[in-house]
Design an enzyme around this catalytic site. Structure first.
Site, PDB file in Angstrom:
ATOM      1  N   HIS A 206      34.000  48.353  26.385  1.00  0.00           N
ATOM      2  CA  HIS A 206      34.742  48.741  27.600  1.00  0.00           C
ATOM      3  C   HIS A 206      35.330  50.145  27.525  1.00  0.00           C
ATOM      4  CE1 HIS A 206      34.384  44.737  29.198  1.00  0.00           C
ATOM      5  NE2 HIS A 206      35.082  44.201  28.221  1.00  0.00           N
TER       6      HIS A 206
HETATM    7  C1  LIG Z   1      45.349  44.056  34.879  1.00  0.00           C
HETATM    8  N1  LIG Z   1      44.764  42.737  34.591  1.00  0.00           N
HETATM    9  C2  LIG Z   1      44.777  42.535  33.135  1.00  0.00           C
HETATM   10  C3  LIG Z   1      43.300  42.818  33.117  1.00  0.00           C
HETATM   11  C4  LIG Z   1      42.501  41.683  32.494  1.00  0.00           C
HETATM   12  O1  LIG Z   1      42.192  40.670  33.075  1.00  0.00           O
HETATM   13  N2  LIG Z   1      42.144  41.950  31.249  1.00  0.00           N
HETATM   14  C5  LIG Z   1      41.297  41.055  30.492  1.00  0.00           C
HETATM   15  C6  LIG Z   1      40.581  41.934  29.474  1.00  0.00           C
HETATM   16  C7  LIG Z   1      39.482  41.188  28.764  1.00  0.00           C
HETATM   17  C8  LIG Z   1      38.842  42.104  27.725  1.00  0.00           C
HETATM   18  C9  LIG Z   1      37.584  41.505  27.100  1.00  0.00           C
HETATM   19  C10 LIG Z   1      37.131  42.375  25.931  1.00  0.00           C
HETATM   20  C11 LIG Z   1      35.737  42.025  25.399  1.00  0.00           C
HETATM   21  O2  LIG Z   1      35.657  40.670  25.045  1.00  0.00           O
HETATM   22  O3  LIG Z   1      34.736  42.250  26.385  1.00  0.00           O
HETATM   23  C12 LIG Z   1      35.471  42.868  24.197  1.00  0.00           C
HETATM   24  C13 LIG Z   1      36.328  43.238  23.200  1.00  0.00           C
HETATM   25  C14 LIG Z   1      35.630  44.033  22.343  1.00  0.00           C
HETATM   26  O4  LIG Z   1      34.415  44.133  22.823  1.00  0.00           O
HETATM   27  N3  LIG Z   1      34.320  43.408  23.954  1.00  0.00           N
HETATM   28  C15 LIG Z   1      42.143  40.051  29.781  1.00  0.00           C
HETATM   29  N4  LIG Z   1      43.287  40.333  29.199  1.00  0.00           N
HETATM   30  C16 LIG Z   1      43.702  39.166  28.645  1.00  0.00           C
HETATM   31  C17 LIG Z   1      44.944  39.050  27.874  1.00  0.00           C
HETATM   32  C18 LIG Z   1      45.575  40.203  27.442  1.00  0.00           C
HETATM   33  C19 LIG Z   1      46.733  40.123  26.698  1.00  0.00           C
HETATM   34  C20 LIG Z   1      47.286  38.884  26.380  1.00  0.00           C
HETATM   35  C21 LIG Z   1      46.663  37.732  26.812  1.00  0.00           C
HETATM   36  C22 LIG Z   1      45.492  37.826  27.557  1.00  0.00           C
HETATM   37  F1  LIG Z   1      44.885  36.697  27.989  1.00  0.00           F
HETATM   38  C23 LIG Z   1      42.772  38.175  28.928  1.00  0.00           C
HETATM   39  N5  LIG Z   1      41.796  38.747  29.640  1.00  0.00           N
HETATM   40  C24 LIG Z   1      43.294  42.852  34.601  1.00  0.00           C
HETATM   41 ZN   LIG Z   2      34.114  39.946  26.084  1.00  0.00          ZN
END
Ligand SMILES: CN1CC(C(=O)N[C@@H](CCCCCC(O)(O)c2ccon2)c2nc(-c3ccccc3F)c[nH]2)C1
Ligand SMILES: [Zn+2]
Length: 417
Positions: A183
């Site tokens: 990302h």
């Molecule tokens: C502003 N809102 C927050 C944004 C959002 O939903 N972010 C995704 C991010 C998910 C990232 C996934 C990373 C990956 O698995 O693709 C990865 C990681 C390394 O390579 N690939 C997310 N954050 C979390 C999260 C973050 C901190 C604490 C608890 C959480 F559940 C879960 N899913 C929108």
């Molecule tokens: Zn992922």
């Protein structure tokens, strides 16, 4: 050096830094670098390679005047020279402690200002330096944690070394489970990713190969890699991801690239609950058609383990075998492969998957009963090398998958050049 066909054994080089497991995003954050240390310990206890200690030594390490050390060192960039080869006899693969990437390596893709920020930001200064976390998205998802820049150097250093090793011909398959952070953007962090090691590794491969194929099976869309190569035909990106009310929200099947890159970005948007058979029914024909029409010189495979059943964030329903089948299928084309990590939030299953997939690339079978290892208690109560599917609904109806597959295969038939 003999080139391996898809039948005879492939020479595998594996990159690992013993420090990587010490970094912590923050208590309660889903991304746990410790999972990479767990995978490594399982890989070592299954006997796939020797362990590597802080100094990069291992019981199997060779002396510097050993012929293969000379060949490896001469054949490669200066990064290799600092490397102690631990090519131990009788093991299935060689383990290397990669040089850490420096800002010069990172700014081959990222902006100077952004890398400068990563070098100096600390938990204390993050608020001030990032203008309240808005400018570089350093906040909930991408906190400024202790040792952040070192962590990025280890992740990116491994992927760059893995790419250099493929370019030198010293190995046919290279593995960096600390890589795959898809990302990260040119000037900002996103989705737990700060430095895009994948883009850096692909830029290295492009020095040798006219065409590089990127395949992403992480449950999240590989937006950072797609964006970096969206307007070129020298990299084809193919991402299979959950789509619809799901992070990052991009990756629509109609996003196919622009300018000279039109037709060279492939997006396969899927619904939650997908199982092994329906995933393979779309993955295999698409990969077959891509290889046939694009004829890449090398393949980069992001094996995010959050597409496994039971993942904390994912929502897919793939078994260990189903997830690993993607690696097995790609290996069978007999092309140079760089295999990377990515997401994965049920850490015991991440370690199981990446251990199993390491063995697949080495052509080794593993006993389903886990060997005793430093983290044995994580794998109870069955202590097996397995990730089983559950009985959640598969929201990918056959006619939906068929429509997506037809659309992608149609675009591939009409590649401009
Ligand atoms: C502003 N809102 C927050 C944004 C959002 O939903 N972010 C995704 C991010 C998910 C990232 C996934 C990373 C990956 O698995 O693709 C990865 C990681 C390394 O390579 N690939 C997310 N954050 C979390 C999260 C973050 C901190 C604490 C608890 C959480 F559940 C879960 N899913 C929108
Ligand atoms: Zn992922």
């Amino acid at each position: 050096t003999p080139t391996a066909s898809s039948s005879n054994p492939r020479r595998v080089a594996y990159f690992y830094d013993p420090d990587v497991g010490n970094y912590v995003y923050y208590l309660g954050h889903p991304m746990k670098p410790h999972r990479i240390r767990m995978a490594h310990n399982l890989i070592v206890n299954y006997g796939l390679c020797d362990d590597i200690d802080e100094t990069g030594e291992s019981e199997g390490s060779r002396s510097v005047n050993d012929p293969i050390v000379q060949e490896y060192a001469e054949g490669d960039g200066e990064r290799a020279k600092t490397e102690r080869l631990t090519g131990s006899r009788g093991k299935s693969m060689q383990v290397f402690r990669p040089r850490r990437a420096d800002r010069g390596d990172m700014t081959k893709f990222h902006s100077d200002e952004y890398i400068e920020l990563l070098e100096k930001v600390t938990p204390e200064t993050a608020e001030y330096l990032t203008g309240g976390g808005v400018r570089c998205l350093i906040g909930e998802d991408c906190p400024a944690f202790e040792g952040l820049f070192e962590f990025c150097s280890i992740s990116a250093g491994g992927t760059i070394a893995a790419a250099e090793t493929l370019n030198s011909g010293a190995a046919d398959i290279t593995i960096n489970w600390a890589g795959g952070l898809h990302h990260a953007k040119k000037t900002e962090a996103s989705g737990f990713c700060y430095v895009n090691d994948i883009v850096l590794g692909i830029l290295e491969l492009l020095r040798i190969h006219p065409r590089v194929l990127y395949i992403d099976v992480d449950v999240h869309h590989g937006d950072g890699v797609e964006e970096a190569f969206y307007t070129t035909d020298r990299v084809m990106t193919a991402s299979f991801h959950r789509f619809g009310e799901f992070f990052p929200g991009t990756g629509d099947v109609r996003d196919i690239g622009m300018k000279r890159g039109k037709g060279y970005s492939i997006n396969v948007p899927l619904r939650d609950g997908i199982r092994d058979d329906s995933f393979h029914s779309i993955f295999k024909p698409i990969i077959n058609s891509i290889i046939e029409h694009y004829q890449p010189g090398a393949i980069v495979l992001q094996m995010g383990a959050d597409s496994l059943a039971g993942d904390k964030l994912g929502g897919f329903n793939l078994t260990l075998q189903g997830h690993a089948e993607c690696a097995r299928f790609v290996k069978a084309f007999g092309l140079p492969v760089m295999m990377l990590g990515g997401g994965g939030y049920t850490t015991k299953n991440v370690a199981r998957a990446w251990t199993y997939e390491t063995a697949v690339m080495c052509g080794k079978e593993l006993d389903e009963n886990l060997p005793y290892n430093q983290y044995m208690e994580y794998y109870g109560p069955r202590y097996k090398l397995e990730v089983l599917s559950n009985n959640t609904d598969d929201h990918n109806h056959p006619e939906y998958l068929d429509a997506i597959k037809r659309s992608v295969l149609h675009n591939l038939k009409n590649l401009p050049h």
